[in-house]
Design an enzyme around this catalytic site. Sequence first.
Site, mmCIF file in Angstrom:
data_model
loop_
_atom_site.group_PDB
_atom_site.id
_atom_site.type_symbol
_atom_site.label_atom_id
_atom_site.label_comp_id
_atom_site.label_asym_id
_atom_site.label_seq_id
_atom_site.Cartn_x
_atom_site.Cartn_y
_atom_site.Cartn_z
ATOM 1 N N GLN A 42 7.375 7.650 -9.072
ATOM 2 C CA GLN A 42 6.514 8.426 -9.978
ATOM 3 C C GLN A 42 5.044 8.088 -9.753
ATOM 4 O O GLN A 42 4.174 8.943 -9.880
ATOM 5 C CB GLN A 42 6.920 8.176 -11.435
ATOM 6 C CG GLN A 42 8.325 8.634 -11.752
ATOM 7 C CD GLN A 42 8.531 10.102 -11.402
ATOM 8 O OE1 GLN A 42 7.713 10.949 -11.750
ATOM 9 N NE2 GLN A 42 9.604 10.406 -10.686
ATOM 10 N N GLY A 91 0.776 -1.230 0.000
ATOM 11 C CA GLY A 91 0.000 0.000 0.000
ATOM 12 C C GLY A 91 0.812 1.286 0.000
ATOM 13 O O GLY A 91 0.396 2.266 0.605
ATOM 14 N N SER A 92 1.951 1.286 -0.725
ATOM 15 C CA SER A 92 2.697 2.549 -0.758
ATOM 16 C C SER A 92 1.949 3.609 -1.565
ATOM 17 O O SER A 92 2.026 4.804 -1.253
ATOM 18 C CB SER A 92 4.120 2.345 -1.285
ATOM 19 O OG SER A 92 4.121 2.019 -2.648
ATOM 20 N N HIS A 124 -0.933 1.389 -13.137
ATOM 21 C CA HIS A 124 -0.210 0.230 -13.666
ATOM 22 C C HIS A 124 1.255 0.628 -13.881
ATOM 23 O O HIS A 124 1.522 1.702 -14.435
ATOM 24 C CB HIS A 124 -0.849 -0.225 -14.988
ATOM 25 C CG HIS A 124 -0.200 -1.432 -15.561
ATOM 26 N ND1 HIS A 124 -0.446 -2.713 -15.087
ATOM 27 C CD2 HIS A 124 0.716 -1.562 -16.551
ATOM 28 C CE1 HIS A 124 0.284 -3.568 -15.775
ATOM 29 N NE2 HIS A 124 0.993 -2.906 -16.659
ATOM 30 N N GLU A 155 -11.669 -4.975 -20.271
ATOM 31 C CA GLU A 155 -10.414 -5.581 -20.728
ATOM 32 C C GLU A 155 -9.266 -5.067 -19.850
ATOM 33 O O GLU A 155 -9.126 -3.849 -19.642
ATOM 34 C CB GLU A 155 -10.169 -5.190 -22.195
ATOM 35 C CG GLU A 155 -9.201 -6.105 -22.895
ATOM 36 C CD GLU A 155 -8.813 -5.556 -24.273
ATOM 37 O OE1 GLU A 155 -7.655 -5.746 -24.659
ATOM 38 O OE2 GLU A 155 -9.676 -4.918 -24.911
ATOM 39 N N ASN A 160 -7.226 2.953 -12.024
ATOM 40 C CA ASN A 160 -6.172 2.006 -11.649
ATOM 41 C C ASN A 160 -4.817 2.623 -11.974
ATOM 42 O O ASN A 160 -4.714 3.493 -12.830
ATOM 43 C CB ASN A 160 -6.350 0.714 -12.465
ATOM 44 C CG ASN A 160 -5.312 -0.343 -12.114
ATOM 45 O OD1 ASN A 160 -5.006 -0.560 -10.934
ATOM 46 N ND2 ASN A 160 -4.743 -0.993 -13.117
ATOM 47 N N ASP A 190 -6.084 -3.637 -18.062
ATOM 48 C CA ASP A 190 -5.046 -2.638 -18.363
ATOM 49 C C ASP A 190 -5.264 -1.929 -19.703
ATOM 50 O O ASP A 190 -4.300 -1.658 -20.436
ATOM 51 C CB ASP A 190 -3.645 -3.293 -18.329
ATOM 52 C CG ASP A 190 -3.309 -3.855 -16.960
ATOM 53 O OD1 ASP A 190 -3.801 -3.318 -15.957
ATOM 54 O OD2 ASP A 190 -2.541 -4.843 -16.903
#
Length: 224
Positions: free
Chosen positions: A179, A17-18, A115, A149, A113, A151
């Site tokens: 980042q 959980g950073s 990624h 679908e 999200n 990502d």
Amino acid sequence: MGKVTPLKLAVLVSGGGSNLQAIIDACKTPDYPAEIVLVFSNQLDAGGLERARRAGIRAEAISHKGFEGGREAYDSTVSNLIEESAADLVVLAGYLRLVSESFVTRWEGRLINIHPSLLPSFKGLHVHQAALDAGVKYSGCTVHYVVPEVDSGPIIAQAVVPVLPGDDAGTLAQRILKQEHRIYPQVIRWIAEGRVSVDEAGIVTVADANAPDFAQINPVPEPN
Ligand code: GRF
């Protein structure tokens, strides 16, 4: 201008959980236009739960293992929990579980999200190794809306980092994580300020953002 009502966030985590911590920290800064109302995990021992509790945020966990009714039933239980929390935006932050199509439909346009690659390159898992194996010279991270679908949803922001000689998956992951911690809170701010829109082709526009705000390339170190 009067004080705006903060956007309510439900943050879903599976691990340390950073990214959650970066969002918790952002929420503590003056005038940040969002607050976390729920942290949820499918892993009972996720480090993110502890981070939430330490910050006085409601933390809930339900194991997906052996959940009666399978993925659909599990996701609908999670959806109900989120709905009860009155969250406006669902933030996946290292939630290592495929969400069902009905979950995505229920939260469409309110589900984001992060990624750790420059999508559409390197979807799925083990992305840092995949980037190294492909020999790319830059990688980075992407915040996107979630669609069924994996990502693949509309890209809101990306940050780019160099792949350096001698990198392994761990060192590259660390550089990218830094980042992630910068752009995820930034994107949440944009959404809370009502500045993010998506056109019919799935192209995202952020009103009044400067180019460096949503696509930042870290300086490549000078060669020795
Ligand atoms: C991050 O790299 C995120 O991009 C990916 O999972 C990792 C979660 O890290 N989806 P943390 O739990 O936020 O530290």
